[in-house]
Structures are given as C-alpha cells and as structure tokens.
Design a protein around this motif. Structure first.
Motif, PDB file in Angstrom:
ATOM      1  N   PHE A  17     109.686   0.572  56.148  1.00 19.64           N
ATOM      2  CA  PHE A  17     108.298   0.295  55.273  1.00 19.64           C
ATOM      3  C   PHE A  17     107.584   1.409  54.943  1.00 19.64           C
ATOM      4  N   THR A  18     108.033   1.778  53.768  1.00 19.57           N
ATOM      5  CA  THR A  18     107.644   3.088  53.337  1.00 19.57           C
ATOM      6  C   THR A  18     106.075   3.126  52.975  1.00 19.57           C
ATOM      7  N   ASP A  19     105.366   2.205  52.547  1.00 20.47           N
ATOM      8  CA  ASP A  19     103.852   2.055  52.455  1.00 20.47           C
ATOM      9  C   ASP A  19     103.097   2.376  53.519  1.00 20.47           C
ATOM     10  N   ILE A  20     103.557   1.972  54.938  1.00 21.84           N
ATOM     11  CA  ILE A  20     102.759   1.819  56.031  1.00 21.84           C
ATOM     12  C   ILE A  20     103.581   2.575  57.019  1.00 21.84           C
ATOM     13  N   ASP A  21     104.666   3.219  56.891  1.00 22.27           N
ATOM     14  CA  ASP A  21     105.217   4.048  58.040  1.00 22.27           C
ATOM     15  C   ASP A  21     105.661   3.341  59.087  1.00 22.27           C
ATOM     16  N   GLN A  22     106.195   1.949  58.916  1.00 18.57           N
ATOM     17  CA  GLN A  22     106.528   1.358  59.947  1.00 18.57           C
ATOM     18  C   GLN A  22     108.033   1.019  60.002  1.00 18.57           C
ATOM     19  N   THR A  23     108.738   0.829  60.949  1.00 16.26           N
ATOM     20  CA  THR A  23     110.235   0.464  61.024  1.00 16.26           C
ATOM     21  C   THR A  23     110.301  -0.898  61.978  1.00 16.26           C
ATOM     22  N   VAL A  24     111.819  -1.280  61.909  1.00 13.79           N
ATOM     23  CA  VAL A  24     111.760  -2.384  62.607  1.00 13.79           C
ATOM     24  C   VAL A  24     113.628  -2.241  62.791  1.00 13.79           C
ATOM     25  N   LYS A  25     113.792  -2.200  64.110  1.00 11.88           N
ATOM     26  CA  LYS A  25     115.346  -1.697  64.707  1.00 11.88           C
ATOM     27  C   LYS A  25     115.867  -3.176  65.035  1.00 11.88           C
ATOM     28  N   PRO A  26     117.018  -3.551  64.322  1.00 11.27           N
ATOM     29  CA  PRO A  26     117.599  -4.765  64.296  1.00 11.27           C
ATOM     30  C   PRO A  26     117.964  -5.079  65.830  1.00 11.27           C
ATOM     31  N   GLU A  27     117.664  -6.158  66.417  1.00 16.97           N
ATOM     32  CA  GLU A  27     118.300  -6.602  67.700  1.00 16.97           C
ATOM     33  C   GLU A  27     118.403  -8.099  67.519  1.00 16.97           C
ATOM     34  N   LYS A  28     118.873  -8.776  68.614  1.00 15.41           N
ATOM     35  CA  LYS A  28     119.330  -9.955  68.374  1.00 15.41           C
ATOM     36  C   LYS A  28     117.615 -10.700  68.733  1.00 15.41           C
ATOM     37  N   GLY A  29     117.467 -11.553  67.686  1.00 16.37           N
ATOM     38  CA  GLY A  29     116.167 -12.153  67.585  1.00 16.37           C
ATOM     39  C   GLY A  29     114.956 -11.389  67.257  1.00 16.37           C
ATOM     40  N   SER A  30     114.934 -10.216  66.868  1.00 12.33           N
ATOM     41  CA  SER A  30     113.937  -9.203  66.602  1.00 12.33           C
ATOM     42  C   SER A  30     113.332  -9.746  65.170  1.00 12.33           C
ATOM     43  N   PHE A  31     112.266  -9.883  64.869  1.00 11.01           N
ATOM     44  CA  PHE A  31     111.545 -10.376  63.490  1.00 11.01           C
ATOM     45  C   PHE A  31     110.287  -9.496  63.035  1.00 11.01           C
ATOM     46  N   VAL A  32     110.171  -9.502  61.939  1.00  9.62           N
ATOM     47  CA  VAL A  32     109.014  -8.963  61.244  1.00  9.62           C
ATOM     48  C   VAL A  32     108.530 -10.022  60.313  1.00  9.62           C
ATOM     49  N   LEU A  33     107.357 -10.230  60.229  1.00 10.70           N
ATOM     50  CA  LEU A  33     106.535 -11.039  59.096  1.00 10.70           C
ATOM     51  C   LEU A  33     105.606 -10.072  58.393  1.00 10.70           C
ATOM     52  N   PHE A  34     105.485  -9.908  57.145  1.00 14.65           N
ATOM     53  CA  PHE A  34     104.800  -8.781  56.415  1.00 14.65           C
ATOM     54  C   PHE A  34     104.098  -9.459  55.141  1.00 14.65           C
ATOM     55  N   SER A  35     103.228  -8.789  54.681  1.00 15.41           N
ATOM     56  CA  SER A  35     102.642  -8.813  53.348  1.00 15.41           C
ATOM     57  C   SER A  35     103.551  -8.888  52.363  1.00 15.41           C
ATOM     58  N   PRO A  36     104.266  -9.610  51.397  1.00 11.15           N
ATOM     59  CA  PRO A  36     105.195  -9.505  50.625  1.00 11.15           C
ATOM     60  C   PRO A  36     104.936  -8.075  49.652  1.00 11.15           C
ATOM     61  N   PHE A  37     103.964  -7.650  49.476  1.00  9.58           N
ATOM     62  CA  PHE A  37     103.833  -6.422  48.441  1.00  9.58           C
ATOM     63  C   PHE A  37     104.075  -5.337  49.040  1.00  9.58           C
ATOM     64  N   LEU A  38     104.469  -5.146  50.354  1.00  8.20           N
ATOM     65  CA  LEU A  38     104.834  -4.177  51.163  1.00  8.20           C
ATOM     66  C   LEU A  38     106.351  -3.503  50.651  1.00  8.20           C
ATOM     67  N   ASN A  39     106.501  -2.443  50.217  1.00  7.63           N
ATOM     68  CA  ASN A  39     107.856  -1.836  49.985  1.00  7.63           C
ATOM     69  C   ASN A  39     108.584  -1.780  51.194  1.00  7.63           C
ATOM     70  N   HIS A  40     109.967  -1.882  51.122  1.00 10.99           N
ATOM     71  CA  HIS A  40     110.955  -1.936  52.185  1.00 10.99           C
ATOM     72  C   HIS A  40     112.314  -1.817  51.623  1.00 10.99           C
ATOM     73  N   GLY A  41     113.040  -1.169  52.748  1.00  7.87           N
ATOM     74  CA  GLY A  41     114.519  -1.032  52.455  1.00  7.87           C
ATOM     75  C   GLY A  41     115.216  -0.423  53.649  1.00  7.87           C
ATOM     76  N   CYS A  42     116.587  -0.270  53.605  1.00  6.12           N
ATOM     77  CA  CYS A  42     117.557   0.471  54.688  1.00  6.12           C
ATOM     78  C   CYS A  42     118.178   1.426  54.090  1.00  6.12           C
ATOM     79  N   ASN A  43     118.678   2.508  54.678  1.00  3.74           N
ATOM     80  CA  ASN A  43     119.469   3.553  54.075  1.00  3.74           C
ATOM     81  C   ASN A  43     120.911   2.916  54.574  1.00  3.74           C
ATOM     82  N   ARG A  44     121.782   3.499  53.865  1.00  3.18           N
ATOM     83  CA  ARG A  44     123.280   3.086  53.854  1.00  3.18           C
ATOM     84  C   ARG A  44     123.874   2.889  55.250  1.00  3.18           C
ATOM     85  N   ASN A  45     124.486   1.754  55.535  1.00  5.50           N
ATOM     86  CA  ASN A  45     125.246   1.794  56.800  1.00  5.50           C
ATOM     87  C   ASN A  45     126.340   2.573  56.965  1.00  5.50           C
ATOM     88  N   HIS A  46     126.304   3.466  57.796  1.00  7.47           N
ATOM     89  CA  HIS A  46     127.318   4.491  58.167  1.00  7.47           C
ATOM     90  C   HIS A  46     128.446   4.159  59.299  1.00  7.47           C
TER      91      HIS A  46
END
Length: 170
Positions: free
Chosen positions: A126-155
């Motif tokens: 989440f580039t606007d707020i300097d937060q990250t979420v690491k994928p794990e079984k059952g991990s989740f995030v709920l967020f304000s939809p106007f927050l920009n977010h994305g993932c770098n390439r899967n290597h």
C-alpha cells in the motif's frame, strides 16, 4: 497562455486499514480458482492483476465464501461507521511466475479487501500509507478503496492464491 493559479499539494483524508487472519478452507477455494481461471468467463491478464483472474462476480454467491466474509463484515459493522453496503464484486486470482499486480485503487467502492489462501513472499504493498500484507493462509486486509496498492513481479515457481472483493453502496 496565462496561468491564473496552480496548486500542487496533498489532501489528507481519513482511511481504514485492517489486517488480520481468519480460518478458511484454502483447498476448496484454490481448486475453485483454478477452475474459474480456466472458464470461458475468466479475465486472465486483462485487469490490474497480470496473472490468472476469475470473472468479477465469481464468488459473490458462494456460500462458503460468504460465511468467511460475514466474520470480517461483523468486525466492520461493530467498529466503523460506514454507510449501508453490499458485496458487488468478488474474484479469485492466481499469480504464477512472472505475474504482478499494477499499482491501482478501487474507487469509488466503500470497502475493499483480499483474503490470501497460501503462504507466499509476493507481498501486497500500500504505497500511500507505507503498509504491506504478507500472504499467508487466512491472512486478510480490509481497506479504504481509494488507497493505491499492488505487487511486484512473482520471481518464484510457486503460485500465490487469493480472493479479492469490493463493497458498494446498497
């Protein structure tokens, strides 16, 4: 040409960002996503997710998904003062080697979220707020939809699976 006024500034806005874990039947959802990404309605590589992508409404009426979602919505309803909302879109995704998610947002929705189904090092940023979420079984995030977010390439050769969703005004 005449410029009368130019302003370049930031507007600060209230937002929410809620991260947690929930029990989920990953095997059921991963198998369903694999099938959904093979369906004729799949929209693989056609969205901000440059990877496997089910149709937009793939999980909207899935009872197992809704039972998981209700736990998250109960938290929202008890802790945030949101207008009346409804589940509008709910899709599954799979990110193979080389897949990435472009930085984007989900405006004008009311609530957005993602639930991960397996552990994977391709983090959601989440580039606007300097937060990250690491994928794990059952991990989740709920967020304000106007927050920009994305993932770098899967290597890696391992696939990341998840379910994303949007709520709109009802």
């Amino acid at each position: 040409m005449q410029i009368v006024k130019e302003i370049q500034s930031k507007v600060y806005k209230d937002y929410f960002f809620i991260k947690g874990k929930v029990d989920i039947d990953s095997k059921y959802f991963i198998e369903k996503i694999k099938k959904g990404c093979s369906d004729k309605d799949a929209i693989n590589y056609q969205t901000n997710i440059l990877g496997g992508h089910t149709s937009w409404k793939y999980f909207v009426e899935d009872l197992k998904f809704n039972k998981v979602l209700f736990k998250l919505l109960d938290y929202l309803d008890n802790n945030l003062n949101l207008p009346s909302y409804q589940l509008t879109e709910c899709w599954g995704f799979q990110c193979h080697l080389g897949s990435k998610t472009r930085n984007h947002n989900h405006s004008p929705m009311i609530v957005s979220g993602v639930i991960y189904l397996n552990e994977h090092p391709q983090i959601l940023e989440f580039t606007d707020i300097d937060q990250t979420v690491k994928p794990e079984k059952g991990s989740f995030v709920l967020f304000s939809p106007f927050l920009n977010h994305g993932c770098n390439r899967n290597h890696l050769d391992t696939v990341k699976y998840g379910i994303s969703f949007n709520m709109s005004l009802s």
